[in-house]
Design a protein around this motif. Sequence first.
Motif, PDB file in Angstrom:
ATOM      1  N   ALA A   1       0.574  -1.188   0.021  1.00 24.25           N
ATOM      2  CA  ALA A   1       0.432   0.109   0.288  1.00 24.25           C
ATOM      3  C   ALA A   1       0.886   1.269  -0.730  1.00 24.25           C
ATOM      4  N   LEU A   2       2.405   1.287   0.124  1.00 24.18           N
ATOM      5  CA  LEU A   2       3.182   2.298   0.087  1.00 24.18           C
ATOM      6  C   LEU A   2       3.943   2.232  -1.350  1.00 24.18           C
ATOM      7  N   LYS A   3       3.588   3.910  -1.852  1.00 28.42           N
ATOM      8  CA  LYS A   3       4.457   3.868  -3.261  1.00 28.42           C
ATOM      9  C   LYS A   3       5.727   3.580  -2.951  1.00 28.42           C
ATOM     10  N   GLY A   4       6.042   3.192  -4.190  1.00 29.14           N
ATOM     11  CA  GLY A   4       8.284   2.753  -3.915  1.00 29.14           C
ATOM     12  C   GLY A   4       8.532   2.122  -5.617  1.00 29.14           C
ATOM     13  N   ARG A   5       9.944   2.628  -4.879  1.00 29.05           N
ATOM     14  CA  ARG A   5      10.159   1.572  -6.531  1.00 29.05           C
ATOM     15  C   ARG A   5      11.219   0.147  -6.256  1.00 29.05           C
ATOM     16  N   TYR A   6      10.286  -1.451  -6.161  1.00 29.87           N
ATOM     17  CA  TYR A   6      10.040  -2.587  -5.406  1.00 29.87           C
ATOM     18  C   TYR A   6      10.872  -3.220  -6.489  1.00 29.87           C
ATOM     19  N   SER A   7      11.447  -2.502  -8.144  1.00 28.69           N
ATOM     20  CA  SER A   7      12.138  -3.713  -8.798  1.00 28.69           C
ATOM     21  C   SER A   7      13.453  -4.222  -8.291  1.00 28.69           C
ATOM     22  N   GLY A   8      14.221  -3.488  -7.556  1.00 28.37           N
ATOM     23  CA  GLY A   8      14.990  -4.160  -7.175  1.00 28.37           C
ATOM     24  C   GLY A   8      15.112  -5.343  -5.817  1.00 28.37           C
ATOM     25  N   LEU A   9      13.667  -4.925  -5.274  1.00 29.77           N
ATOM     26  CA  LEU A   9      13.867  -6.111  -4.387  1.00 29.77           C
ATOM     27  C   LEU A   9      12.781  -6.848  -4.786  1.00 29.77           C
ATOM     28  N   LEU A  10      12.459  -6.729  -5.569  1.00 30.55           N
ATOM     29  CA  LEU A  10      11.480  -8.199  -6.932  1.00 30.55           C
ATOM     30  C   LEU A  10      12.453  -9.342  -7.487  1.00 30.55           C
ATOM     31  N   THR A  11      13.610  -8.496  -7.753  1.00 32.44           N
ATOM     32  CA  THR A  11      14.505  -9.087  -8.670  1.00 32.44           C
ATOM     33  C   THR A  11      15.468  -9.815  -7.513  1.00 32.44           C
ATOM     34  N   SER A  12      15.953  -9.473  -6.052  1.00 29.03           N
ATOM     35  CA  SER A  12      16.544  -9.879  -4.971  1.00 29.03           C
ATOM     36  C   SER A  12      15.374 -11.321  -4.579  1.00 29.03           C
ATOM     37  N   TYR A  13      14.018 -11.072  -4.452  1.00 25.17           N
ATOM     38  CA  TYR A  13      13.497 -12.051  -3.909  1.00 25.17           C
ATOM     39  C   TYR A  13      13.701 -13.135  -5.105  1.00 25.17           C
ATOM     40  N   VAL A  14      13.509 -13.448  -5.897  1.00 25.84           N
ATOM     41  CA  VAL A  14      13.506 -13.710  -6.645  1.00 25.84           C
ATOM     42  C   VAL A  14      14.556 -14.906  -6.852  1.00 25.84           C
ATOM     43  N   ASN A  15      15.987 -14.387  -6.706  1.00 25.47           N
ATOM     44  CA  ASN A  15      17.803 -14.139  -7.065  1.00 25.47           C
ATOM     45  C   ASN A  15      17.766 -15.763  -5.521  1.00 25.47           C
ATOM     46  N   GLU A  16      16.850 -14.843  -4.081  1.00 23.91           N
ATOM     47  CA  GLU A  16      16.948 -16.103  -3.220  1.00 23.91           C
ATOM     48  C   GLU A  16      16.014 -16.697  -3.292  1.00 23.91           C
ATOM     49  N   LEU A  17      15.108 -17.362  -3.861  1.00 26.67           N
ATOM     50  CA  LEU A  17      14.368 -18.463  -4.575  1.00 26.67           C
ATOM     51  C   LEU A  17      15.472 -19.349  -5.277  1.00 26.67           C
ATOM     52  N   GLY A  18      16.215 -19.011  -5.731  1.00 26.19           N
ATOM     53  CA  GLY A  18      16.957 -19.425  -6.255  1.00 26.19           C
ATOM     54  C   GLY A  18      15.888 -20.332  -7.766  1.00 26.19           C
ATOM     55  N   LEU A  19      15.783 -18.535  -8.870  1.00 24.84           N
ATOM     56  CA  LEU A  19      15.062 -19.297  -9.238  1.00 24.84           C
ATOM     57  C   LEU A  19      15.461 -17.730 -10.717  1.00 24.84           C
ATOM     58  N   ARG A  20      15.184 -17.892 -11.906  1.00 22.11           N
ATOM     59  CA  ARG A  20      15.205 -17.780 -12.788  1.00 22.11           C
ATOM     60  C   ARG A  20      14.098 -16.161 -13.464  1.00 22.11           C
ATOM     61  N   LEU A  21      14.822 -14.965 -13.435  1.00 19.12           N
ATOM     62  CA  LEU A  21      14.259 -14.220 -13.237  1.00 19.12           C
ATOM     63  C   LEU A  21      12.855 -13.760 -14.708  1.00 19.12           C
ATOM     64  N   GLY A  22      12.212 -13.485 -14.606  1.00 22.16           N
ATOM     65  CA  GLY A  22      11.086 -13.636 -16.090  1.00 22.16           C
ATOM     66  C   GLY A  22      10.922 -11.922 -15.871  1.00 22.16           C
TER      67      GLY A  22
END
Length: 381
Positions: A217-238
């Motif tokens: 609900a808070l505005k922000g730039r979250y693309s880097g956060l999502l990329t880090s999350y996917v990397n931590e899961l061991g998945l390849r980012l789409g």
Amino acid sequence: MSSELIRMPLGRLIVVGSGPAGNTAALLASRIGVRVTIIDKARHPRVKPCGGGLTPKTIALSRIINLDLGEVIEHECGEVVVVTHAGSYLLRFREPLIRVSRRERLDEFMFREALRNGAEYVNDEVVRVEEGRGGVKVIGRRSIYEADWVIGADGAPSRVGRSIGLVPRSNAVALMNIASGKLGMDACVLDFTRVKWGYAWVFPLGGGDYDVGLGSALKGRYSGLLTSYVNELGLRLGRVMGHLIPYRPPSQVATRRVMLTGDSLGLADPVTGEGIFQAMLSGALSALSLRHSNPTEHYSELMGSYLRDNQYALTTAYMVYGIDATFLSRFMGLTGFSQAGVVNIIEKTTGGKLTYREALREMVKSMVNATPRIIKHIPPL
């Protein structure tokens, strides 16, 4: 290109947008004998940023309107892992809590059903609508169209909504991607530790694909956060895609000849971010209201109970993201997701058996019962 005037006979409905709200409206309006034209700038199949989760009440609604979504369900989650600062919890449900779909397949399937039932389709981009005493003009890039009624289902931000002066009062933001790889589990994941006033999700799609995203609900730039999350899961980012989640509707849902539905109206669930059920429900109610002498007034009455319950949903959201996720779990090691009755509350709410007013009452009872444990965690002065 100069616009030409396309006249439509009386009794015509224009549905702007062909997502779940617009397709449901077009499908049911066609079934009751209304001549329907869907106008959308997109052609199906088209990729749409969305978690694609279908709750039990969405499945129940689809059955009521005789729409079999079975062929567009990619995976079913009867188990959900909830991650909080107080720990991780595996919640098991009697019926799958989340049935996962790909929005491009879901939208195309519903769109084809609407056409099969008699709706027509025009590929154009709607700029605005203009209401008159005897009808509505829909101004497109290519042409001008006339009808008796318009259902705005063009998402957020809605040009139809802006044209009639009705826009959602609050928007959350979300990012998602279809990540690939292997996690070694089939449960859906809701992670409340990744972003403030929101959560991250992992929804399995089968075949090594996962719908992974986060919303707040808070505005922000979250693309880097999502990329880090996917990397931590061991998945390849789409491909990362973003979208608004409008969750505070205006006080009106319609004007004289225009009805707003789904994200155009700001109907997303402020607790879960769910929007597909609300889109289909409002689409269905707007279409069926056309059988009444004053469709927009009837639609406003039908939607009144949802708008009232939305206030309780907002209060529930403050409890989940403010009290639970931000304070109790982070600083005191406690969370409502560890309570014995939480599965029952979630099942009933996502199944449409509890309103948010009733769910909020159950949550307060649960917190009162947990008060002795909370007090023990308060450090002495």
